[in-house]
Scaffold this active site. Structure first.
Site, PDB file in Angstrom:
ATOM      1  N   ASP A  95       1.073  -1.244  -0.037  1.00 35.83           N
ATOM      2  CA  ASP A  95       0.223  -0.014   0.063  1.00 35.83           C
ATOM      3  C   ASP A  95       0.803   1.167  -0.101  1.00 35.83           C
ATOM      4  O   ASP A  95       2.086   1.304   0.594  1.00 35.83           O
ATOM      5  CB  ASP A  95      -0.755  -0.149   1.332  1.00 35.83           C
ATOM      6  CG  ASP A  95      -2.112   1.217   1.218  1.00 35.83           C
ATOM      7  OD1 ASP A  95      -1.992   1.650   0.271  1.00 35.83           O
ATOM      8  OD2 ASP A  95      -2.623   0.897   2.096  1.00 35.83           O
ATOM      9  N   ASP A 268      -8.064  -7.186   0.301  1.00 34.96           N
ATOM     10  CA  ASP A 268      -7.293  -7.340   1.509  1.00 34.96           C
ATOM     11  C   ASP A 268      -8.240  -6.754   2.810  1.00 34.96           C
ATOM     12  O   ASP A 268      -8.854  -5.926   2.767  1.00 34.96           O
ATOM     13  CB  ASP A 268      -5.891  -6.462   1.358  1.00 34.96           C
ATOM     14  CG  ASP A 268      -6.246  -5.102   1.758  1.00 34.96           C
ATOM     15  OD1 ASP A 268      -5.925  -4.708   2.783  1.00 34.96           O
ATOM     16  OD2 ASP A 268      -6.599  -4.336   0.913  1.00 34.96           O
ATOM     17  N   CYS A 306     -13.171 -27.645   7.468  1.00 41.94           N
ATOM     18  CA  CYS A 306     -11.965 -26.834   7.310  1.00 41.94           C
ATOM     19  C   CYS A 306     -10.678 -27.759   7.343  1.00 41.94           C
ATOM     20  O   CYS A 306     -10.305 -28.322   8.314  1.00 41.94           O
ATOM     21  CB  CYS A 306     -11.910 -25.838   8.373  1.00 41.94           C
ATOM     22  SG  CYS A 306     -10.552 -24.620   7.807  1.00 41.94           S
ATOM     23  N   CYS A 308      -7.666 -26.474   7.665  1.00 41.60           N
ATOM     24  CA  CYS A 308      -6.518 -25.981   8.288  1.00 41.60           C
ATOM     25  C   CYS A 308      -5.892 -26.574   9.319  1.00 41.60           C
ATOM     26  O   CYS A 308      -6.542 -27.691  10.037  1.00 41.60           O
ATOM     27  CB  CYS A 308      -6.795 -24.400   8.565  1.00 41.60           C
ATOM     28  SG  CYS A 308      -7.799 -24.301  10.183  1.00 41.60           S
ATOM     29  N   CYS A 311      -8.229 -26.673  12.815  1.00 40.21           N
ATOM     30  CA  CYS A 311      -9.206 -27.353  12.702  1.00 40.21           C
ATOM     31  C   CYS A 311      -8.878 -28.921  12.740  1.00 40.21           C
ATOM     32  O   CYS A 311      -9.406 -29.692  13.239  1.00 40.21           O
ATOM     33  CB  CYS A 311     -10.281 -27.013  11.676  1.00 40.21           C
ATOM     34  SG  CYS A 311     -11.021 -25.269  11.943  1.00 40.21           S
ATOM     35  N   HIS A 337      -6.674 -20.443  11.282  1.00 42.96           N
ATOM     36  CA  HIS A 337      -7.953 -20.642  10.682  1.00 42.96           C
ATOM     37  C   HIS A 337      -8.783 -19.323  10.183  1.00 42.96           C
ATOM     38  O   HIS A 337      -9.171 -19.606   8.864  1.00 42.96           O
ATOM     39  CB  HIS A 337      -8.933 -21.108  11.815  1.00 42.96           C
ATOM     40  CG  HIS A 337     -10.332 -20.997  11.435  1.00 42.96           C
ATOM     41  ND1 HIS A 337     -10.789 -22.312  10.822  1.00 42.96           N
ATOM     42  CD2 HIS A 337     -11.349 -20.267  11.910  1.00 42.96           C
ATOM     43  CE1 HIS A 337     -12.054 -22.145  10.551  1.00 42.96           C
ATOM     44  NE2 HIS A 337     -12.542 -21.010  11.013  1.00 42.96           N
TER      45      HIS A 337
END
Length: 367
Positions: A95, A268, A306, A308, A311, A337
């Site tokens: 940015d 984002d 999920c 991830c 999880c 997560h």
């Protein structure tokens, strides 16, 4: 667009303006639509680059303003540039620092030349101009760099927003003149506040400059979600279809789904890690406060579907225990997560666009 950058639209929705594409950069591909985690100070808070890669992240965002203040772009360059310095091999976007500077309000002075502000770190007076922002970003070495813009607050008078929008265009021209690296793509930013005619005029004017990509900025600054949706719906289709479109600072399920339906490719937002640090998990688009008593003896995963690390290995009860105990591991596991949740959401939308089922599969998010 430089030979090192390209955007290919691979599928379009038959019922909305949603599209699936591939954005090619010097550090890899970004399959769109895609959520980008925020790594303000060259790190996504509490998450290692290896963990970040496992979330499905392809591109991350860092911030020019914060990195200029600490550690300074010269140190980043001395460390081999942003990718090597932070240990992230994939694409990076920086940015311009415009949003952060203008959020200082009481500590800065805007002129046609740029912005003068006092560093919140040491009180030093800093003069940030479009040229200086580009110089810093050229030194940092991200794949995509953003033009320095004036982000008007909400609410603001039409006269104030009009002046900021016109200045943003003039600053963009100065950014283009100052930009020195062909291996970095400079994106322009459409401003205009909540005034759709100003947004339209800005989008058309920027499109004529034939930049590598375009962003819609100045949203999520206090206006209601329905206004954001109107801004995006009217502005996105005016941007060149053969270039990536980025909606800055937006990252909830509904906002992203609606923006994708309008033709947005990239997003984002800080919420996945910020909410994690407050003990909040994102599950199926809902916010769960793990301090709540209902989770203390719940020995199931946050989300059984999920993939991830969190999880697959831990229960709600364990996460609740960590949050209540203020253990740092809680913030890491919840960040992993939450980031995975938002990236998976955009991945599922991409798959639905490729199958031309987006309008039906995600209908409940589009109303």
């Amino acid at each position: 667009m430089s030979a090192e950058f390209s955007f290919q639209c691979t599928a379009c929705c038959s019922y909305t303006k949603a599209r699936a594409g591939v954005f090619s950069t010097p550090h890899g591909l970004v399959e769109t639509p895609r959520f980008m985690p925020v790594g303000t100070l060259a790190n996504v808070k509490t998450v290692t680059p290896a963990q970040l890669k496992d979330t499905g992240a392809q591109m991350v965002l860092c911030n020019t303003y914060h990195l200029h203040l600490q550690p300074g772009e010269a140190i980043v360059a001395g460390g081999g540039g942003l990718h090597k310095f932070m240990g992230w091999k994939g694409p990076i976007l920086t940015d311009s620092g415009g949003f952060q500077v203008f959020s200082l309000s009481d500590m800065r002075k805007i002129s046609e030349e740029g912005v003068i502000f006092r560093s919140p770190h040491d009180g030093q007076i800093i003069n940030l101009t479009p040229e200086k922002s580009i110089e810093i970003q050229n030194t940092l070495g991200a794949d995509v760099i953003m033009a320095f813009d004036e982000c008007p607050p909400y609410p603001a008078t039409r006269q104030e927003v009009e002046a900021a929008t016109e200045r943003t265009y003039r600053w963009l021209e100065r950014c283009m003149a100052a930009h020195q690296r062909s291996d970095q793509a400079l994106f322009g930013i459409v401003q205009g506040g909540v005034h759709l005619d100003l947004r339209s005029d800005a989008a058309v004017a920027l499109s004529q400059l034939d930049l590598p990509g375009y962003a819609i900025g100045g949203v999520s600054v206090g206006e209601p979600p329905e206004l954001i949706a109107k801004i995006v719906e009217s502005t996105a289709p005016l941007l060149p279809p053969q270039k990536p479109r980025y909606l800055m600072g937006v990252g909830t399920h509904r906002e992203m789904a609606m923006a994708i339906a309008s033709g947005i490719d990239l997003f984002d937002c800080v919420i996945p890690t910020r909410w994690a640090r407050h003990g909040t998990a994102m599950v199926g688009g809902e916010r769960w406060n793990l301090k709540n008593a209902q989770f203390r003896e719940d020995f199931t995963p946050l989300d059984e579907t999920c993939p991830c690390y969190t999880c697959q290995n831990f229960t709600r009860a364990y996460l609740s225990h960590l949050v209540r105990s203020q253990e740092i591991l809680a913030y890491t596991l919840l960040s992993i997560h939450n980031i995975t949740e938002l990236i998976r959401f955009t991945q599922k939308i991409r798959e639905a666009i490729l199958n031309d089922t987006f309008a039906t599969d995600f209908a409940h998010w589009l109303t």
